[in-house]
Design a protein around this motif. Structure first.
Motif, mmCIF file in Angstrom:
data_model
loop_
_atom_site.group_PDB
_atom_site.id
_atom_site.type_symbol
_atom_site.label_atom_id
_atom_site.label_comp_id
_atom_site.label_asym_id
_atom_site.label_seq_id
_atom_site.Cartn_x
_atom_site.Cartn_y
_atom_site.Cartn_z
ATOM 1 N N LYS A 1 0.829 -1.203 0.000
ATOM 2 C CA LYS A 1 0.000 0.000 0.000
ATOM 3 C C LYS A 1 0.869 1.262 0.000
ATOM 4 N N GLU A 2 1.907 1.274 0.818
ATOM 5 C CA GLU A 2 2.804 2.435 0.880
ATOM 6 C C GLU A 2 3.528 2.629 -0.449
ATOM 7 N N SER A 3 3.936 1.535 -1.082
ATOM 8 C CA SER A 3 4.633 1.671 -2.365
ATOM 9 C C SER A 3 3.712 2.303 -3.409
ATOM 10 N N LEU A 4 2.441 1.897 -3.435
ATOM 11 C CA LEU A 4 1.506 2.480 -4.398
ATOM 12 C C LEU A 4 1.156 3.923 -4.038
ATOM 13 N N ASN A 5 0.992 4.213 -2.758
ATOM 14 C CA ASN A 5 0.739 5.591 -2.351
ATOM 15 C C ASN A 5 1.892 6.499 -2.773
ATOM 16 N N ASN A 6 3.121 6.025 -2.629
ATOM 17 C CA ASN A 6 4.285 6.813 -3.048
ATOM 18 C C ASN A 6 4.276 7.041 -4.553
ATOM 19 N N ILE A 7 3.912 6.014 -5.308
ATOM 20 C CA ILE A 7 3.841 6.159 -6.765
ATOM 21 C C ILE A 7 2.824 7.233 -7.133
ATOM 22 N N VAL A 8 1.632 7.137 -6.557
ATOM 23 C CA VAL A 8 0.561 8.085 -6.872
ATOM 24 C C VAL A 8 0.935 9.505 -6.467
ATOM 25 N N ARG A 9 1.546 9.668 -5.305
ATOM 26 C CA ARG A 9 1.860 11.011 -4.794
ATOM 27 C C ARG A 9 3.065 11.655 -5.461
ATOM 28 N N HIS A 10 4.075 10.850 -5.795
ATOM 29 C CA HIS A 10 5.363 11.445 -6.144
ATOM 30 C C HIS A 10 5.914 11.125 -7.527
ATOM 31 N N SER A 11 5.529 10.028 -8.139
ATOM 32 C CA SER A 11 6.287 9.522 -9.288
ATOM 33 C C SER A 11 5.910 10.085 -10.646
ATOM 34 N N LYS A 12 4.683 10.571 -10.792
ATOM 35 C CA LYS A 12 4.173 10.988 -12.107
ATOM 36 C C LYS A 12 4.207 9.826 -13.093
ATOM 37 N N ALA A 13 4.030 8.622 -12.596
ATOM 38 C CA ALA A 13 4.062 7.424 -13.439
ATOM 39 C C ALA A 13 2.829 7.348 -14.330
ATOM 40 N N GLU A 14 3.007 6.684 -15.453
ATOM 41 C CA GLU A 14 1.902 6.364 -16.356
ATOM 42 C C GLU A 14 1.575 4.876 -16.309
ATOM 43 N N LYS A 15 2.567 4.060 -15.915
ATOM 44 C CA LYS A 15 2.396 2.605 -15.895
ATOM 45 C C LYS A 15 2.989 2.026 -14.617
ATOM 46 N N VAL A 16 2.289 1.039 -14.070
ATOM 47 C CA VAL A 16 2.775 0.292 -12.913
ATOM 48 C C VAL A 16 2.623 -1.183 -13.214
ATOM 49 N N GLU A 17 3.639 -1.944 -12.870
ATOM 50 C CA GLU A 17 3.581 -3.396 -13.029
ATOM 51 C C GLU A 17 3.844 -4.033 -11.669
ATOM 52 N N ILE A 18 2.969 -4.961 -11.306
ATOM 53 C CA ILE A 18 3.073 -5.663 -10.030
ATOM 54 C C ILE A 18 3.179 -7.144 -10.322
ATOM 55 N N GLU A 19 4.142 -7.780 -9.678
ATOM 56 C CA GLU A 19 4.307 -9.224 -9.847
ATOM 57 C C GLU A 19 4.439 -9.863 -8.475
ATOM 58 N N LEU A 20 3.652 -10.900 -8.262
ATOM 59 C CA LEU A 20 3.698 -11.659 -7.021
ATOM 60 C C LEU A 20 3.947 -13.105 -7.408
ATOM 61 N N GLU A 21 4.990 -13.698 -6.841
ATOM 62 C CA GLU A 21 5.325 -15.075 -7.199
ATOM 63 C C GLU A 21 5.895 -15.823 -6.003
ATOM 64 N N ILE A 22 5.841 -17.124 -6.101
ATOM 65 C CA ILE A 22 6.445 -18.011 -5.104
ATOM 66 C C ILE A 22 7.582 -18.754 -5.793
ATOM 67 N N ILE A 23 8.763 -18.604 -5.228
ATOM 68 C CA ILE A 23 9.936 -19.305 -5.760
ATOM 69 C C ILE A 23 10.671 -19.923 -4.577
ATOM 70 N N ARG A 24 10.811 -21.230 -4.598
ATOM 71 C CA ARG A 24 11.535 -21.970 -3.549
ATOM 72 C C ARG A 24 11.116 -21.527 -2.141
ATOM 73 N N ASN A 25 9.853 -21.644 -1.825
ATOM 74 C CA ASN A 25 9.307 -21.313 -0.500
ATOM 75 C C ASN A 25 9.524 -19.858 -0.080
ATOM 76 N N LYS A 26 9.648 -18.996 -1.064
ATOM 77 C CA LYS A 26 9.750 -17.569 -0.789
ATOM 78 C C LYS A 26 8.695 -16.843 -1.613
ATOM 79 N N MET A 27 8.085 -15.842 -0.985
ATOM 80 C CA MET A 27 7.177 -14.974 -1.712
ATOM 81 C C MET A 27 7.974 -13.751 -2.145
ATOM 82 N N ILE A 28 7.845 -13.412 -3.415
ATOM 83 C CA ILE A 28 8.543 -12.245 -3.948
ATOM 84 C C ILE A 28 7.503 -11.314 -4.564
#
Length: 176
Positions: A96-123
């Motif tokens: 949530k904080e990462s997205l709030n920072n993007i919205v408030r400060h980055s002037k971004a046009e595109k955001v990509e989010i990836e959630l994955e499990i690799i070898r018992n780790k969430m990334i």
């Protein structure tokens, strides 16, 4: 004298309007925080799939308000992966904080989010194409330091990659 009273009345009204806006903002923030807490402690929401759904919904809402395009990659097979309340809450608040920072400060046009499990780790990876920032700089706010503290509370790893003019990338890695 009449002009002076009208001017004073107008100044008082403007100040009152500003105070009312501040109260409304604080109230919305409090309701959102309470909603996050209630969601995090609900045992019916203990799967990574439920966390993913909440993250996707939040991202669509906040980025959609600013016309920022979203690509959200996460397999829908996370239902069997269970997360305790503290993990769900801290991961969601980092996100949530990462997205709030993007919205408030980055002037971004595109955001990509990836959630994955690799070898018992969430990334979790959040990338934007915004203005970027000096990741080594000290900032007045608490957002980035709170994110790092939450990652440490999870015995996880948070890395922030950014350069001026080249967007930003945040990577959170935690053991499951």
């Amino acid at each position: 004298l009449a002009d002076s009273l009208v001017g004073t009345r107008g100044a008082l009204q403007a100040r009152t309007d500003g105070i009312n806006r501040s109260i409304a903002d604080i109230s919305r923030s409090s309701v959102s925080s309470m909603s996050d807490i209630v969601w995090a402690i609900n045992p019916k929401k203990d799967s990574l799939l439920e966390l993913t759904r909440r993250m996707r919904s939040f991202a669509e809402d906040i980025l959609g308000q600013k016309d920022i395009s979203l690509k959200f990659h996460a397999p829908e097979v996370f239902n069997e992966v269970k997360l305790d309340a503290d993990t769900r809450r801290n991961v969601f608040l980092i996100f949530k904080e990462s997205l709030n920072n993007i919205v408030r400060h980055s002037k971004a046009e595109k955001v990509e989010i990836e959630l994955e499990i690799i070898r018992n780790k969430m990334i979790l990876t959040v990338t934007d194409d915004g203005t970027g920032f000096d990741a080594g700089q000290n900032f007045d706010g608490n957002g980035l330091s709170n994110m790092k503290r939450r990652a440490a509370d999870l015995n996880g790893y948070l890395e922030i990659f950014s350069e001026q003019g080249k967007g930003a990338k945040i990577v959170l890695e935690i053991a499951l």
